[in-house]
Scaffold this motif. Structure first.
Motif, PDB file in Angstrom:
ATOM      1  N   PRO A 128       0.669  -1.249  -0.215  1.00 45.40           N
ATOM      2  CA  PRO A 128      -0.126  -0.148   0.004  1.00 45.40           C
ATOM      3  C   PRO A 128       0.786   1.300   0.056  1.00 45.40           C
ATOM      4  O   PRO A 128       1.246   1.655   0.876  1.00 45.40           O
ATOM      5  CB  PRO A 128      -0.774   0.064   1.282  1.00 45.40           C
ATOM      6  CG  PRO A 128       0.071  -1.024   2.091  1.00 45.40           C
ATOM      7  CD  PRO A 128       0.940  -1.638   1.292  1.00 45.40           C
ATOM      8  N   ALA A 129       1.329   1.779  -1.389  1.00 43.60           N
ATOM      9  CA  ALA A 129       2.023   2.996  -1.469  1.00 43.60           C
ATOM     10  C   ALA A 129       1.748   3.637  -2.615  1.00 43.60           C
ATOM     11  O   ALA A 129       1.083   2.980  -3.364  1.00 43.60           O
ATOM     12  CB  ALA A 129       3.528   2.292  -1.062  1.00 43.60           C
TER      13      ALA A 129
ATOM     14  N   ILE B  88       9.869  -3.376 -18.898  1.00 42.68           N
ATOM     15  CA  ILE B  88      10.089  -3.083 -17.762  1.00 42.68           C
ATOM     16  C   ILE B  88      10.935  -4.110 -17.136  1.00 42.68           C
ATOM     17  O   ILE B  88      12.223  -3.872 -16.718  1.00 42.68           O
ATOM     18  CB  ILE B  88       8.922  -2.602 -16.819  1.00 42.68           C
ATOM     19  CG1 ILE B  88       8.489  -1.388 -17.364  1.00 42.68           C
ATOM     20  CG2 ILE B  88       9.592  -2.441 -15.535  1.00 42.68           C
ATOM     21  CD1 ILE B  88       7.126  -0.970 -16.519  1.00 42.68           C
ATOM     22  N   VAL B  89      10.459  -5.348 -17.263  1.00 39.82           N
ATOM     23  CA  VAL B  89      11.266  -6.320 -16.609  1.00 39.82           C
ATOM     24  C   VAL B  89      12.601  -6.517 -17.453  1.00 39.82           C
ATOM     25  O   VAL B  89      13.713  -6.747 -16.865  1.00 39.82           O
ATOM     26  CB  VAL B  89      10.560  -7.629 -16.710  1.00 39.82           C
ATOM     27  CG1 VAL B  89      11.416  -8.837 -16.490  1.00 39.82           C
ATOM     28  CG2 VAL B  89       9.248  -7.797 -15.466  1.00 39.82           C
TER      29      VAL B  89
ATOM     30  N   VAL C 293       7.209   1.038  -7.548  1.00 41.60           N
ATOM     31  CA  VAL C 293       8.079   0.575  -8.502  1.00 41.60           C
ATOM     32  C   VAL C 293       9.563   0.574  -7.958  1.00 41.60           C
ATOM     33  O   VAL C 293      10.373  -0.424  -8.147  1.00 41.60           O
ATOM     34  CB  VAL C 293       7.927   1.824  -9.556  1.00 41.60           C
ATOM     35  CG1 VAL C 293       9.176   1.536 -10.533  1.00 41.60           C
ATOM     36  CG2 VAL C 293       6.714   1.633 -10.435  1.00 41.60           C
TER      37      VAL C 293
ATOM     38  N   SER D 161      17.810   5.840 -10.554  1.00 42.66           N
ATOM     39  CA  SER D 161      17.851   6.229 -11.996  1.00 42.66           C
ATOM     40  C   SER D 161      17.025   5.658 -12.780  1.00 42.66           C
ATOM     41  O   SER D 161      16.419   6.174 -13.879  1.00 42.66           O
ATOM     42  CB  SER D 161      19.507   5.824 -12.324  1.00 42.66           C
ATOM     43  OG  SER D 161      20.363   6.405 -11.683  1.00 42.66           O
ATOM     44  N   LEU D 162      16.747   4.305 -12.414  1.00 42.91           N
ATOM     45  CA  LEU D 162      15.871   3.503 -13.463  1.00 42.91           C
ATOM     46  C   LEU D 162      14.249   4.015 -13.290  1.00 42.91           C
ATOM     47  O   LEU D 162      13.620   4.238 -14.302  1.00 42.91           O
ATOM     48  CB  LEU D 162      16.036   2.251 -12.867  1.00 42.91           C
ATOM     49  CG  LEU D 162      17.147   1.358 -13.450  1.00 42.91           C
ATOM     50  CD1 LEU D 162      16.909  -0.263 -12.749  1.00 42.91           C
ATOM     51  CD2 LEU D 162      17.265   1.208 -14.932  1.00 42.91           C
TER      52      LEU D 162
ATOM     53  N   ARG E 234       2.444   4.918  -6.233  1.00 43.78           N
ATOM     54  CA  ARG E 234       3.059   4.078  -7.189  1.00 43.78           C
ATOM     55  C   ARG E 234       4.678   4.166  -7.566  1.00 43.78           C
ATOM     56  O   ARG E 234       5.258   3.223  -7.505  1.00 43.78           O
ATOM     57  CB  ARG E 234       2.468   4.492  -8.566  1.00 43.78           C
ATOM     58  CG  ARG E 234       2.656   3.642  -9.906  1.00 43.78           C
ATOM     59  CD  ARG E 234       2.164   3.848 -11.152  1.00 43.78           C
ATOM     60  NE  ARG E 234       0.745   4.097 -10.851  1.00 43.78           N
ATOM     61  CZ  ARG E 234      -0.125   4.803 -11.915  1.00 43.78           C
ATOM     62  NH1 ARG E 234       0.771   5.508 -12.984  1.00 43.78           N
ATOM     63  NH2 ARG E 234      -1.233   4.868 -11.750  1.00 43.78           N
TER      64      ARG E 234
ATOM     65  N   ARG F  63      -4.113  -2.349 -12.255  1.00 50.43           N
ATOM     66  CA  ARG F  63      -4.060  -1.014 -11.476  1.00 50.43           C
ATOM     67  C   ARG F  63      -3.940   0.331 -12.161  1.00 50.43           C
ATOM     68  O   ARG F  63      -4.091   1.352 -11.357  1.00 50.43           O
ATOM     69  CB  ARG F  63      -2.962  -1.309 -10.248  1.00 50.43           C
ATOM     70  CG  ARG F  63      -2.915  -2.629  -9.807  1.00 50.43           C
ATOM     71  CD  ARG F  63      -2.307  -2.935  -8.135  1.00 50.43           C
ATOM     72  NE  ARG F  63      -2.383  -1.596  -7.443  1.00 50.43           N
ATOM     73  CZ  ARG F  63      -2.075  -1.612  -6.206  1.00 50.43           C
ATOM     74  NH1 ARG F  63      -1.681  -2.721  -5.649  1.00 50.43           N
ATOM     75  NH2 ARG F  63      -1.986  -0.465  -5.422  1.00 50.43           N
ATOM     76  N   VAL F  64      -3.553   0.012 -13.468  1.00 49.00           N
ATOM     77  CA  VAL F  64      -3.160   1.414 -14.074  1.00 49.00           C
ATOM     78  C   VAL F  64      -4.303   1.405 -15.006  1.00 49.00           C
ATOM     79  O   VAL F  64      -4.728   0.652 -15.868  1.00 49.00           O
ATOM     80  CB  VAL F  64      -1.749   1.448 -14.722  1.00 49.00           C
ATOM     81  CG1 VAL F  64      -1.474   2.717 -15.342  1.00 49.00           C
ATOM     82  CG2 VAL F  64      -0.667   1.130 -13.500  1.00 49.00           C
TER      83      VAL F  64
ATOM     84  N   LEU G 262      14.029   6.916 -15.221  1.00 49.67           N
ATOM     85  CA  LEU G 262      13.795   6.589 -16.529  1.00 49.67           C
ATOM     86  C   LEU G 262      12.377   6.405 -16.888  1.00 49.67           C
ATOM     87  O   LEU G 262      11.641   6.853 -17.803  1.00 49.67           O
ATOM     88  CB  LEU G 262      14.650   5.509 -17.198  1.00 49.67           C
ATOM     89  CG  LEU G 262      14.485   5.037 -18.493  1.00 49.67           C
ATOM     90  CD1 LEU G 262      14.857   6.029 -19.370  1.00 49.67           C
ATOM     91  CD2 LEU G 262      15.371   3.736 -18.619  1.00 49.67           C
ATOM     92  N   LEU G 263      11.820   5.495 -15.932  1.00 45.44           N
ATOM     93  CA  LEU G 263      10.444   5.108 -16.231  1.00 45.44           C
ATOM     94  C   LEU G 263       9.457   6.437 -16.059  1.00 45.44           C
ATOM     95  O   LEU G 263       8.361   6.373 -16.510  1.00 45.44           O
ATOM     96  CB  LEU G 263      10.122   4.133 -15.198  1.00 45.44           C
ATOM     97  CG  LEU G 263      10.522   2.643 -15.261  1.00 45.44           C
ATOM     98  CD1 LEU G 263      10.084   1.942 -14.369  1.00 45.44           C
ATOM     99  CD2 LEU G 263      10.139   2.201 -16.855  1.00 45.44           C
ATOM    100  N   TRP G 264      10.128   7.496 -15.258  1.00 44.10           N
ATOM    101  CA  TRP G 264       9.120   8.205 -15.098  1.00 44.10           C
ATOM    102  C   TRP G 264       9.260   9.558 -16.033  1.00 44.10           C
ATOM    103  O   TRP G 264       8.884  10.689 -15.860  1.00 44.10           O
ATOM    104  CB  TRP G 264       9.368   9.030 -13.555  1.00 44.10           C
ATOM    105  CG  TRP G 264       8.055   8.858 -12.799  1.00 44.10           C
ATOM    106  CD1 TRP G 264       7.167   9.494 -12.371  1.00 44.10           C
ATOM    107  CD2 TRP G 264       7.623   7.322 -12.166  1.00 44.10           C
ATOM    108  NE1 TRP G 264       6.421   9.228 -11.439  1.00 44.10           N
ATOM    109  CE2 TRP G 264       6.679   7.488 -11.667  1.00 44.10           C
ATOM    110  CE3 TRP G 264       8.220   6.030 -12.424  1.00 44.10           C
ATOM    111  CZ2 TRP G 264       5.744   6.546 -10.739  1.00 44.10           C
ATOM    112  CZ3 TRP G 264       7.512   5.130 -11.807  1.00 44.10           C
ATOM    113  CH2 TRP G 264       6.322   5.198 -11.170  1.00 44.10           C
TER     114      TRP G 264
ATOM    115  N   LEU H 264      21.104   3.113  -8.395  1.00 43.65           N
ATOM    116  CA  LEU H 264      20.497   2.629  -9.670  1.00 43.65           C
ATOM    117  C   LEU H 264      18.904   2.523  -9.542  1.00 43.65           C
ATOM    118  O   LEU H 264      18.436   2.872 -10.646  1.00 43.65           O
ATOM    119  CB  LEU H 264      20.946   1.044  -9.639  1.00 43.65           C
ATOM    120  CG  LEU H 264      20.551   0.344 -10.881  1.00 43.65           C
ATOM    121  CD1 LEU H 264      21.232   0.912 -12.053  1.00 43.65           C
ATOM    122  CD2 LEU H 264      21.042  -1.076 -10.652  1.00 43.65           C
TER     123      LEU H 264
END
Lengths: 213, 213
Positions: B84-85, B167-168, B91, B192-193, B87, B149-150, B196-198, B189
């Motif tokens: 419960p946090a 993503i994996v 991640v 940074s990742l 997004r 969820r999205v 990138l996703l953001w 790391l």
DNA sequence: AGACTGCGGTTACCGCAAGTAACATGCACG
DNA sequence: CGTGCATGTTACTTGCGGTAACCGCAGTCT
């Protein structure tokens, strides 16, 4: 004279080497990465020991072979990456170039990604030197381009490298999966991935109230 | 009675199987993915044919072994993913969980990613079924969570799957590289990742005037 | 008790691929 | 001509995945 002779023979050896590599290429293209040395030798019209004289061991042959394809692919990718276009367009072109390549020659691709397991001789306990060199090289290459062209503030080099390897990995895994299942067209895949890189994940809203927050 | 006896024997067989798997685990942890059947049998205090009786062939053993670890890792990841946090936090926690796992047991990780090449029996010419099952399963799992969820609008399923695998793959490749070179801390790391996703790549500005545009 | 059967276990083997040693051949040079 | 040297071959060793056939001991049936 000694020198001219040497060069002559070197030339001949190089040509032979190239022929052998092309034969190996054909076999790998047909049999995938588990192509045997015997099969390659047979395809080249000769026998095993010659291969070993030229390439040392199977790893050597594989490395040489991998280098050829890796170089070729990297050239294409660099071209797409350096094209005079919008960043998004460049990213999409690069993705598409890569995907087209693996789509065109799955066996080669498979070979590049799973070079071979260690033989009896060297067993590197160290993790990291095992993985496909192609991924690493693509990652470094992309990192370099990112760092050259994108303004990332301090720590840009580190960040660029992480992103380089990360993006390449994303491309690779998605491509691998896509190649296996073919769930959509190449263009759609490219679009989806670019959307991901463009932050659509962060921008999207939650679906339900959700357990948290 | 026949049935009780059967169950008894089944139980015993299952226990044996578990013991064998644990022995195999130890060997793989020591020797990496090229652990031989002989070595595993020896470690278990028995001989090869028993392994084959239990697992069919090397692929079977590897699959069983991989399933254990994969299941365990996937459980951790699911926990991080479903916490419960926020997004972003979820991640980051998931990335961190994965990286911590591969950092803790590199040999196991290496084994999971490079299961084995095909033997003489089956040679799947089809690309896609060769690659590490762990990656695939993680990809599917993540895809499912994303889709649950999205809110992604139409075509959400397709998009979620592409993103899941992508993503994996990003996580995997970056982790692999990081594990080899250790260029920064785990936390850096992860950050940074996630950046990138953001979408920080899309948001950043060009460095120079640049050749294009 | 004594033969019968099922199951955990072993030895000894096959096939195959990587890698190597030792031998054969063609050709320039002194 | 013989000597070096590169090219090629056959035939071998080693090691691994996988299997066939045999061994011995529980428990069971008569």
């Amino acid at each position: 004279m000694d020198t001219t002779q040497r060069t002559d023979q070197q030339r001949a050896a190089d040509r032979r080497r190239r022929e052998l590599l092309e034969a190996a290429d054909r076999v790998v293209l047909r049999d995938g990465p588990q192509a045997s040395m015997n099969a390659i030798a047979a395809e080249a019209g000769i026998t095993k020991p010659i291969l070993y004289r030229h390439f040392g061991d199977k790893g050597g042959l594989y490395a040489a072979l991998a280098k050829r394809h890796t170089d070729a692919l990297l050239d294409s990718l660099r071209a797409a990456l350096d094209a005079p276009a919008d960043r998004r367009e460049r990213v999409e072109n690069t993705l598409d170039t890569y995907l087209a390549a693996i789509e065109a020659r799955p066996q080669v691709y498979r070979f590049l990604m799973h070079p071979a397991e260690g033989s009896s001789g060297d067993q590197g306990f160290d993790v990291g030197k095992h993985s496909a060199p192609l991924l690493r090289r693509m990652g470094e290459e992309l990192a370099q381009v990112i760092e050259e062209r994108v303004d990332l503030g301090p720590d840009s080099q580190q960040l660029a490298r992480v992103w380089g390897h990360g993006i390449v990995g994303m491309m690779h895994a998605a491509g691998d999966w896509w190649l296996g299942e073919r769930p959509c067209s190449r263009a759609e895949l490219v679009r989806s991935l670019a959307d991901l890189l463009w932050g659509r994940l962060a921008a999207a809203g939650d679906r339900l109230g959700g357990p948290g927050f």
